[in-house]
Design a protein around this motif. Structure first.
Motif, PDB file in Angstrom:
ATOM      1  N   ILE A 275       5.079   4.354  -7.962  1.00  0.00           N
ATOM      2  CA  ILE A 275       5.437   4.251  -6.543  1.00  0.00           C
ATOM      3  C   ILE A 275       6.963   4.311  -6.488  1.00  0.00           C
ATOM      4  O   ILE A 275       7.637   3.596  -7.250  1.00  0.00           O
TER       5      ILE A 275
ATOM      6  N   ILE B 142       4.193  -5.625  -8.630  1.00  0.00           N
ATOM      7  CA  ILE B 142       4.718  -4.256  -8.575  1.00  0.00           C
ATOM      8  C   ILE B 142       3.551  -3.324  -8.247  1.00  0.00           C
ATOM      9  O   ILE B 142       2.577  -3.252  -9.008  1.00  0.00           O
ATOM     10  N   PHE B 143       3.666  -2.635  -7.127  1.00  0.00           N
ATOM     11  CA  PHE B 143       2.574  -1.752  -6.718  1.00  0.00           C
ATOM     12  C   PHE B 143       2.554  -0.493  -7.583  1.00  0.00           C
ATOM     13  O   PHE B 143       3.598   0.054  -7.941  1.00  0.00           O
TER      14      PHE B 143
ATOM     15  N   ALA C 100      10.094  -4.112  12.700  1.00  0.00           N
ATOM     16  CA  ALA C 100      10.170  -3.380  11.430  1.00  0.00           C
ATOM     17  C   ALA C 100       9.078  -3.848  10.460  1.00  0.00           C
ATOM     18  O   ALA C 100       8.330  -4.776  10.747  1.00  0.00           O
ATOM     19  N   GLY C 101       9.036  -3.192   9.312  1.00  0.00           N
ATOM     20  CA  GLY C 101       8.113  -3.587   8.236  1.00  0.00           C
ATOM     21  C   GLY C 101       6.774  -2.891   8.364  1.00  0.00           C
ATOM     22  O   GLY C 101       6.168  -2.903   9.436  1.00  0.00           O
ATOM     23  N   VAL C 102       6.316  -2.296   7.269  1.00  0.00           N
ATOM     24  CA  VAL C 102       5.066  -1.534   7.354  1.00  0.00           C
ATOM     25  C   VAL C 102       3.822  -2.410   7.197  1.00  0.00           C
ATOM     26  O   VAL C 102       2.781  -2.135   7.788  1.00  0.00           O
ATOM     27  N   ARG C 103       3.925  -3.480   6.420  1.00  0.00           N
ATOM     28  CA  ARG C 103       2.721  -4.279   6.129  1.00  0.00           C
ATOM     29  C   ARG C 103       2.399  -5.325   7.199  1.00  0.00           C
ATOM     30  O   ARG C 103       1.255  -5.699   7.402  1.00  0.00           O
TER      31      ARG C 103
ATOM     32  N   ASP D 215       1.566   1.075   3.023  1.00  0.00           N
ATOM     33  CA  ASP D 215       2.515   1.696   2.093  1.00  0.00           C
ATOM     34  C   ASP D 215       2.180   3.157   1.821  1.00  0.00           C
ATOM     35  O   ASP D 215       1.010   3.530   1.752  1.00  0.00           O
TER      36      ASP D 215
ATOM     37  N   VAL E 260       9.614   1.640  -8.241  1.00  0.00           N
ATOM     38  CA  VAL E 260       9.682   0.188  -8.028  1.00  0.00           C
ATOM     39  C   VAL E 260       9.902  -0.511  -9.376  1.00  0.00           C
ATOM     40  O   VAL E 260      10.586  -1.525  -9.457  1.00  0.00           O
TER      41      VAL E 260
ATOM     42  N   SER F 173       8.821   6.550   7.295  1.00  0.00           N
ATOM     43  CA  SER F 173       7.378   6.321   7.229  1.00  0.00           C
ATOM     44  C   SER F 173       6.588   7.330   8.065  1.00  0.00           C
ATOM     45  O   SER F 173       5.389   7.483   7.859  1.00  0.00           O
TER      46      SER F 173
ATOM     47  N   ARG G 243      17.224  -7.405   4.962  1.00  0.00           N
ATOM     48  CA  ARG G 243      16.033  -8.037   5.560  1.00  0.00           C
ATOM     49  C   ARG G 243      15.200  -8.735   4.491  1.00  0.00           C
ATOM     50  O   ARG G 243      14.733  -8.099   3.548  1.00  0.00           O
TER      51      ARG G 243
ATOM     52  N   PHE H 117      12.969  -9.918  -1.435  1.00  0.00           N
ATOM     53  CA  PHE H 117      12.127 -11.046  -1.895  1.00  0.00           C
ATOM     54  C   PHE H 117      11.866 -10.988  -3.402  1.00  0.00           C
ATOM     55  O   PHE H 117      11.578 -12.003  -4.016  1.00  0.00           O
ATOM     56  N   PHE H 118      12.014  -9.808  -4.020  1.00  0.00           N
ATOM     57  CA  PHE H 118      11.942  -9.758  -5.494  1.00  0.00           C
ATOM     58  C   PHE H 118      13.103 -10.576  -6.080  1.00  0.00           C
ATOM     59  O   PHE H 118      12.922 -11.322  -7.037  1.00  0.00           O
TER      60      PHE H 118
ATOM     61  N   PHE I 173      15.602   5.873   5.469  1.00  0.00           N
ATOM     62  CA  PHE I 173      14.799   5.758   4.245  1.00  0.00           C
ATOM     63  C   PHE I 173      15.136   4.446   3.530  1.00  0.00           C
ATOM     64  O   PHE I 173      16.209   4.313   2.927  1.00  0.00           O
TER      65      PHE I 173
ATOM     66  N   ALA J 235      11.154  -5.545  -0.146  1.00  0.00           N
ATOM     67  CA  ALA J 235      10.830  -5.879  -1.543  1.00  0.00           C
ATOM     68  C   ALA J 235      12.056  -6.252  -2.371  1.00  0.00           C
ATOM     69  O   ALA J 235      12.040  -7.246  -3.090  1.00  0.00           O
TER      70      ALA J 235
HETATM   71  O1  LIG Z   1      11.951   3.851   5.017  1.00  0.00           O
HETATM   72  C1  LIG Z   1      11.286   3.356   5.909  1.00  0.00           C
HETATM   73  O2  LIG Z   1      10.903   4.024   6.831  1.00  0.00           O
HETATM   74  C2  LIG Z   1      10.868   1.922   5.866  1.00  0.00           C
HETATM   75  O3  LIG Z   1      11.479   1.298   4.740  1.00  0.00           O
HETATM   76  C3  LIG Z   1      11.012   0.013   4.470  1.00  0.00           C
HETATM   77  O4  LIG Z   1       9.655   0.101   4.092  1.00  0.00           O
HETATM   78  P1  LIG Z   1       9.357   0.280   2.547  1.00  0.00           P
HETATM   79  O5  LIG Z   1       9.973   1.519   2.010  1.00  0.00           O
HETATM   80  O6  LIG Z   1       7.891   0.151   2.369  1.00  0.00           O
HETATM   81  O7  LIG Z   1      10.166  -0.934   1.883  1.00  0.00           O
HETATM   82  P2  LIG Z   1       9.686  -2.263   1.167  1.00  0.00           P
HETATM   83  O8  LIG Z   1       8.689  -2.988   1.955  1.00  0.00           O
HETATM   84  O9  LIG Z   1      10.915  -2.996   0.789  1.00  0.00           O
HETATM   85  O10 LIG Z   1       8.980  -1.722  -0.146  1.00  0.00           O
HETATM   86  C4  LIG Z   1       9.741  -1.044  -1.136  1.00  0.00           C
HETATM   87  C5  LIG Z   1       8.838  -0.615  -2.253  1.00  0.00           C
HETATM   88  O11 LIG Z   1       8.340  -1.772  -2.928  1.00  0.00           O
HETATM   89  C6  LIG Z   1       6.918  -1.701  -3.032  1.00  0.00           C
HETATM   90  N1  LIG Z   1       6.398  -3.092  -3.037  1.00  0.00           N
HETATM   91  C7  LIG Z   1       6.460  -3.845  -1.927  1.00  0.00           C
HETATM   92  C8  LIG Z   1       5.995  -5.128  -1.926  1.00  0.00           C
HETATM   93  C9  LIG Z   1       5.466  -5.668  -3.078  1.00  0.00           C
HETATM   94  O12 LIG Z   1       5.013  -6.846  -3.150  1.00  0.00           O
HETATM   95  N2  LIG Z   1       5.419  -4.900  -4.193  1.00  0.00           N
HETATM   96  C10 LIG Z   1       5.877  -3.618  -4.208  1.00  0.00           C
HETATM   97  O13 LIG Z   1       5.822  -2.938  -5.238  1.00  0.00           O
HETATM   98  C11 LIG Z   1       6.484  -0.854  -1.879  1.00  0.00           C
HETATM   99  O14 LIG Z   1       5.258  -0.238  -2.127  1.00  0.00           O
HETATM  100  C12 LIG Z   1       7.629   0.154  -1.802  1.00  0.00           C
HETATM  101  O15 LIG Z   1       7.394   1.201  -2.667  1.00  0.00           O
HETATM  102  C13 LIG Z   1      11.162  -0.889   5.692  1.00  0.00           C
HETATM  103  O16 LIG Z   1      10.533  -2.129   5.490  1.00  0.00           O
HETATM  104  C14 LIG Z   1      10.649  -0.241   6.955  1.00  0.00           C
HETATM  105  O17 LIG Z   1      10.972  -1.056   8.045  1.00  0.00           O
HETATM  106  C15 LIG Z   1      11.311   1.109   7.041  1.00  0.00           C
HETATM  107  O18 LIG Z   1      11.123   1.748   8.195  1.00  0.00           O
END
Ligand SMILES: O=C(O)[C@H]1O[C@H](OP(=O)(O)OP(=O)(O)OC[C@H]2O[C@@H](n3ccc(=O)[nH]c3=O)[C@H](O)[C@@H]2O)[C@H](O)[C@@H](O)[C@@H]1O
Length: 437
Positions: free
Chosen positions: A311, A302-303, A180-183, A391, A364, A223, A282, A289-290, A274, A286
Motif C-alpha cells: 500500500i 500496517i495495511f 476530512a479523513g476517509v475512514r 482506503d 506504508v 481520493s 492532523r 498516530f503511528f 495528496f 497515519a
Molecule cells: O490524499 C487524500 O486525498 C487524503 O489523504 C489522507 O488520506 P490517506 O491517504 O488515506 O491518509 P492516512 O489516513 O494518513 O493513511 C496513510 C496510509 O496509511 C495506511 N494506514 C492507515 C491507517 C492504519 O492504521 N494503517 C495503515 O497502514 C493507509 O492505508 C494509507 O495508505 C487524508 O486523511 C484525507 O483527508 C485526504 O483527503
C-alpha cells in the motif's frame, strides 16, 4: 362533468354538519365545503381571508431572514479587527477569506498569505473531529502571531457568511473547511454531507451573491481517483469510482463547483491534495498516530493488499502544498458573475482542477521504517489486510498540469518532511520531558 354528477348528487343529500357527528369521506367532505363556499357568502369571505393570510404567512416565512442574528452582534463588535486583518500591505495584495483556518492546511496557508502581505480573514467552527486543543494552539501560536483574525463560525451559517462578505470585499476565498479523513465516514457519514456538500454550497452561494464575487480556490482530494489503476493519476482520468463517502463528497464538490462556474460565472480552482503531512498536522492521519503509538510502544497496524501487496501514498509535504495554494490564488482569474446585481455573467469564468502531489509514492512499510529511524524506537508492527472501509491501495500524482499552471515544483522528500514533523511533534508534546525513551 358527467362523471362528476353522481358525486354531486350524493353531496346534495348530505345533511348540514349540525347535530350528531357523522364521519364523512375526506374527498367528499372537501368538495362539499367547496360547494358551500359558493353558496354562503359570509363564510366564503372568512375562508378566503384565512386562505390569503396563510399564503402571506408562507411568503414571509420563505424569505431569507433579515433579522439581526447572534453573529451580527458578534461580527459588529469584531468588525475593526476583521477589517484590519483583511487589509493587505499594498494595494496590489489579495484579500482572502480562508475557511478551515485553524485546520492543518488552513493555518499554514493563512500564515503564508499574511506574511507575504495579503489581507487574510480566517473562518473556523473548531469542530471536535480531532483535538480542539491542537486547533487552538494553531490559532495562538501560528495565526495570532502572524496577525490573522479568525472568526469562530460555521460555513453552514448563511447569515454569518453574508455578513462577512458584506463587511469585507474578498478578492479570493481559499475554501479548506471540510470533514476530512476517509475512514471516519463509516462512523459519521452525515458530517461529510453537512460540511463537504451543504457547507460548500453555502460558501459558493455567499461568494456568488457578494457585491463583487471573489475567485474560489478549494481543496478537493486525491481520493476522487478511487480505484484508478492507471499511474500516475492525471486530471484527465475517470473519477467515477470512489471507494469512500469522503471521496464521493469531494467528487460531488467538483461537479457542484462546475455548475456554479457555468451558471454564475464563479472562477473556481479545485486542488486535489495528496496525503498532506507535516508539522501541526492532523492527529487522525497515519504518520501522526503511528508516531504517537511508536513512542508509546503500542502496536501499529500496517495495511497490506491481497497477497501482501504494498500500500503506498504520494505523501506531500505541507510547504509544497501551501506554495501550490498560493500560486493557485495568484493565477486565478476574476469571477465574471455580477454578484448581488443578479445580471448575466460577463462571459465564461475560469474552471480548473489540479493535482497537488509529490509524484513519488512511498509504501506504508517505508513510512514506518523512516519513523523508527527518526524516533530511534523500534515499532511493534502488525500486518493487516487493508480493510474495505475507504482506503485505496495507492496514489500517485501526475503534476504536469500543476507545473504548467502554477509553476508547482514539490521539493521536500518524505524523509526530510518527516524529520521536520518529528521535531515539531517532540517539541509540541514535550515528549523528552514526559517519557523516558
Ligand atoms: O490524499 C487524500 O486525498 C487524503 O489523504 C489522507 O488520506 P490517506 O491517504 O488515506 O491518509 P492516512 O489516513 O494518513 O493513511 C496513510 C496510509 O496509511 C495506511 N494506514 C492507515 C491507517 C492504519 O492504521 N494503517 C495503515 O497502514 C493507509 O492505508 C494509507 O495508505 C487524508 O486523511 C484525507 O483527508 C485526504 O483527503
Amino acid at each position: 362533468m358527467t362523471a362528476l354528477k353522481p358525486i354531486l348528487n350524493h353531496i346534495d343529500t348530505i345533511p348540514p354538519n349540525t347535530g350528531k357527528f357523522k364521519p364523512v369521506k375526506p374527498s367528499v367532505y372537501f368538495i362539499h365545503h367547496r360547494l358551500r363556499f359558493h353558496t354562503s357568502s359570509p363564510k366564503c369571505a372568512l375562508w378566503w381571508i384565512i386562505f390569503l393570510s396563510l399564503i402571506i404567512m408562507l411568503f414571509f416565512l420563505s424569505q431569507p431572514s433579515t433579522t439581526p442574528h447572534l453573529h451580527t452582534t458578534m461580527l459588529s463588535s469584531k468588525s475593526t479587527l476583521i477589517r484590519l486583518s483583511a487589509t493587505p500591505r499594498s494595494t496590489r495584495g489579495h484579500i482572502v477569506l480562508v475557511t478551515g483556518a485553524v485546520g492543518f492546511v488552513g493555518a499554514h496557508a493563512s500564515v503564508a498569505l499574511k506574511r507575504r502581505g495579503d489581507g487574510v480573514v480566517g473562518l473556523d467552527n473548531y469542530n471536535p473531529y480531532y483535538d480542539v486543543g491542537l486547533k487552538t494552539s494553531r490559532k495562538t501560536q501560528l495565526l495570532d502571531r502572524a496577525g490573522v483574525f479568525v472568526v469562530k463560525g460555521d460555513i453552514n451559517d448563511d447569515v454569518l457568511l453574508r455578513e462577512l462578505f458584506d463587511l469585507v470585499q474578498f478578492t479570493h476565498v481559499l475554501h479548506l473547511a471540510a470533514q476530512a479523513g476517509v475512514r471516519y465516514a463509516m462512523i459519521d457519514p452525515s458530517s461529510y454531507i453537512k460540511s463537504n456538500i451543504d457547507g460548500f454550497v453555502n460558501v459558493l452561494e455567499a461568494a456568488k451573491n457578494a457585491v463583487v464575487p471573489p475567485a474560489i480556490v478549494w481543496a478537493s482530494s486525491s481520493s476522487v481517483y478511487g480505484l484508478n489503476s492507471k499511474v500516475p493519476f492525471s486530471e484527465q482520468d475517470r473519477t467515477d469510482h470512489p471507494v469512500s463517502l469522503y471521496a464521493a463528497t469531494k467528487k460531488a464538490g467538483e461537479a457542484i463547483a462546475h455548475a456554479y462556474n457555468h451558471i454564475h460565472g464563479l472562477s473556481i480552482t479545485g486542488l486535489r491534495f495528496f496525503t498532506v503531512y507535516g508539522p501541526w498536522g492532523r492527529p487522525d492521519m497515519a504518520y501522526f498516530f503511528f508516531t504517537k503509538d511508536i513512542l508509546n510502544r503500542k502496536q501499529v497496524s500496517i495495511f497490506e493488499g491481497e497477497n501482501h501487496g504494498t500500500i503506498a501514498r504520494d505523501f506531500t509535504y505541507i510547504d509544497d502544498v501551501v506554495k501550490g495554494c498560493l500560486s493557485a490564488i495568484d493565477t486565478a482569474k476574476k469571477s465574471t458573475g455580477n454578484g448581488r446585481n443578479g445580471r448575466k455573467k460577463k462571459g465564461e469564468a475560469q474552471f480548473r482542477i489540479i493535482n497537488l502531489g509529490n509524484t513519488s509514492p512511498v509504501s506504508v512499510h517505508k513510512l514506518v521504517r523512516l519513523l523508527e529511524k527518526l524516533l530511534k524506537v523500534k515499532a511493534k508492527k502488525k500486518m493487516v489486510l487493508m480493510p474495505r472501509n475507504g482506503d485505496v491501495p495507492f496514489t500517485h500524482a501526475d503534476i504536469s498540469l500543476a507545473r504548467m499552471e502554477l509553476g508547482y515544483k514539490p521539493s521536500v522528500d518524505l524523509e526530510t518532511g518527516l524529520r521536520k514533523f518529528v521535531k515539531w511533534y517532540l517539541d509540541y508534546y514535550d515528549v523528552k520531558k514526559k517519557s523516558s525513551w
